[in-house]
Design an enzyme around this catalytic site. Structure first.
Site, PDB file in Angstrom:
ATOM      1  N   ASP A  58       4.793   8.197   1.489  1.00 30.54           N
ATOM      2  CA  ASP A  58       4.752   7.853   2.912  1.00 30.54           C
ATOM      3  C   ASP A  58       6.143   7.810   3.545  1.00 30.54           C
ATOM      4  OD1 ASP A  58       2.055   7.883   3.187  1.00 30.54           O
ATOM      5  OD2 ASP A  58       1.778   5.735   2.966  1.00 30.54           O
TER       6      ASP A  58
ATOM      7  N   ASP B  44       0.823  -1.210   0.000  1.00 23.73           N
ATOM      8  CA  ASP B  44       0.000   0.000   0.000  1.00 23.73           C
ATOM      9  C   ASP B  44       0.857   1.259   0.000  1.00 23.73           C
ATOM     10  OD1 ASP B  44       0.367  -1.219   2.725  1.00 23.73           O
ATOM     11  OD2 ASP B  44      -0.269   0.763   3.366  1.00 23.73           O
TER      12      ASP B  44
END
Length: 491
Positions: free
Chosen positions: A264, A254
């Site tokens: 991220d 993800d």
């Protein structure tokens, strides 16, 4: 005309409209006492936004998702993921929202996305909040990656919320406003495949192609063309990470984008001393995402992407068709290592001054990494100082070794290849977000709201290749007292 009010900003909602099965309409939590901490004026201008407006109360409301433009449709995105190799069928934006897509001044579509904006249906019992420190870390590291020429999501702003976030201790809360080419992930496709809805998977493929790889729209098999394009983009991206010594920390599926942008920045870091086994994440106990493991993990993640696309790679539904689809996917995946190795080799030849692509350089590189690992030499400093040796002064690089004898033998072989020192200075950074400086800046910002160390650090790393007077401390490796470095994901 540059928008000067939230109502004048146009946010489209193509993802939500085209893929409603993967989106949940949602709203951000109102901050208690919002305070703008950092704003990237240049990025705002590139997006067609007025930095002066974004500093107003209404602008801060836009940045936190509480004053959205008329017609906008904020959504929490749904996706699955393999977390440290274990499949989780229902992840999604547990503390994030996609406010919508904006068309920048170059005509490109960019996501405006929030992180730390409150709980969503995907929060799984979490509070949906983020703390000041981790959000400022994302701002710092994404700025560094962008300056280094590495494809990355960007941080438009960080806003303190005035709320307390409870983790191991009470921390000040914050919202990150993130900009990306999109937030489509490998996990997005894994979820679409898991639903068993082939039509949804096909719509997702078409959405991704229109967004990122329009050349693939005319391919005989669009899913295969998308797979090939993503493999190529990710192989080149991870090669760039490796060249500068970046460790992502949590390469779950993800956290791998379809666009080929890094996303991220949680427990991430740059190498200090060279170590292929370097792990900086508090939760990576087995070293799955260690520095040297990243290329193989990238390949593993892409295999999960290929698996998700198998129904669209097969001509029919019987076993022989699926076997043929698997063979097709494996053939595409075989290109990953070739592309990665070529991109890494090209970059390493440049870092060493344009050394020739032959057996001499291959042996030289292997011996160099053995030497660096044994001597525990600072990775960034070594390459930058090596340019001085190409100009006739070996001492700056030699001084990095407690026992310089191996270096003396190695450098003679390297100098025989006539390295270009000017090329080295163009590709080897002098300033990176060194771990001890990042922690110093985040601690000052979190403890007493002092943003000066952070702003100074960002200003330095935005120009990583140019030496400037008075910045010696930003060139130096971490002091011995800094000790082993550990980072946390912030949830």
């Amino acid at each position: 005309m540059t928008p000067t009010a939230a109502a004048e900003i146009t946010l489209s909602h193509r993802f939500a409209d085209e893929l409603p099965e993967l989106a949940v309409d949602w709203q951000a939590v109102e901050p208690a006492v919002p305070q703008l901490l950092v704003l990237d004026d240049t990025l705002a201008t590139d997006l067609g936004l007025d930095p002066a407006f974004l500093r107003t109360p209404e602008g801060v409301g836009f940045l936190t998702g509480t004053a959205v433009p008329q017609g906008a449709r904020p959504v929490a995105q749904a996706y699955a993921g393999h977390q440290f190799g274990a499949f989780n069928p229902r992840l999604g934006d547990g503390r994030a929202l996609l406010l919508g897509e904006i068309t920048d001044r170059e005509g490109a579509l960019r996501d405006i996305h929030l992180k730390g904006s409150g709980p969503t249906p995907f929060s799984r019992g979490g509070d949906g909040l983020s703390a000041v420190g981790p959000m400022l870390r994302e701002y710092v590291i994404s700025e560094a990656m962008h300056a280094l020429g590495i494809p990355t999501t960007r941080a438009l702003a960080v806003v303190a919320t005035g709320r307390t976030v409870r983790r191991e201790s009470d921390l000040p809360g914050a919202v990150l406003t993130r900009v990306a080419s999109s937030h489509l992930r490998v996990g997005t496709f894994v979820l679409a495949r898991a639903t068993g809805d082939t039509a949804l998977l096909e719509r997702l493929v078409d959405h991704a192609i229109a967004r990122h790889y329009p050349h693939a729209a005319d391919a005989d098999n669009r899913a295969l063309a998308l797979l090939d394009a993503v493999i190529d983009a990710q192989a080149r991206l991870i090669a760039r990470w490796m060249l500068v010594g970046f460790v992502h920390g949590v390469m779950n599926t993800d956290n791998m984008t379809i666009s080929g942008e890094t996303i991220d920045y949680g427990p991430c870091a740059f190498l200090d001393t060279f170590d292929v086994g370097a792990v900086f994440s508090s939760i990576d106990q087995q070293g799955r995402y260690a520095y040297g493991a990243q290329p193989a993990i990238g390949e593993w993640n892409l295999a999960r992407f290929a698996e998700a696309l198998l129904p669209l790679l097969a001509e029919g539904t019987d076993a022989s068709d699926m076997d043929a689809a698997v063979a097709t996917a494996q053939q595409s995946l075989a290109a990953y290592r070739e592309t990665y190795n070529a991109a890494w080799a090209e970059g390493m030849h440049a870092r060493l001054g344009g050394t020739p692509d032959d057996e001499r350089t291959a042996a030289l590189v292997n011996d160099m990494f053995d030497m660096l690992a044994m001597a525990r030499v600072d990775y960034t400093s070594f390459f930058r100082r090596l340019a001085s040796a190409a100009r006739g002064d070996r001492e700056p690089a030699r001084a990095l070794f407690a026992d310089p004898a191996p270096f003396d033998l190695w450098v003679e072989r390297w100098l025989a290849l006539a390295p270009d020192a000017d090329l080295m200075d163009r590709v080897n950074p002098l300033y990176i977000p060194r771990n001890h400086l990042v922690e110093e800046a985040l601690a000052a910002a979190s403890a007493d709201g002092n943003l000066s160390p952070l702003n100074e650090l960002v200003e330095v790393i935005r120009d990583p290749f140019t030496p400037r007077p008075g910045l010696t401390r930003y060139e130096q490796p971490a002091p011995e007292a800094f000790g082993p470095y550990v980072t946390y994901c912030g949830t």
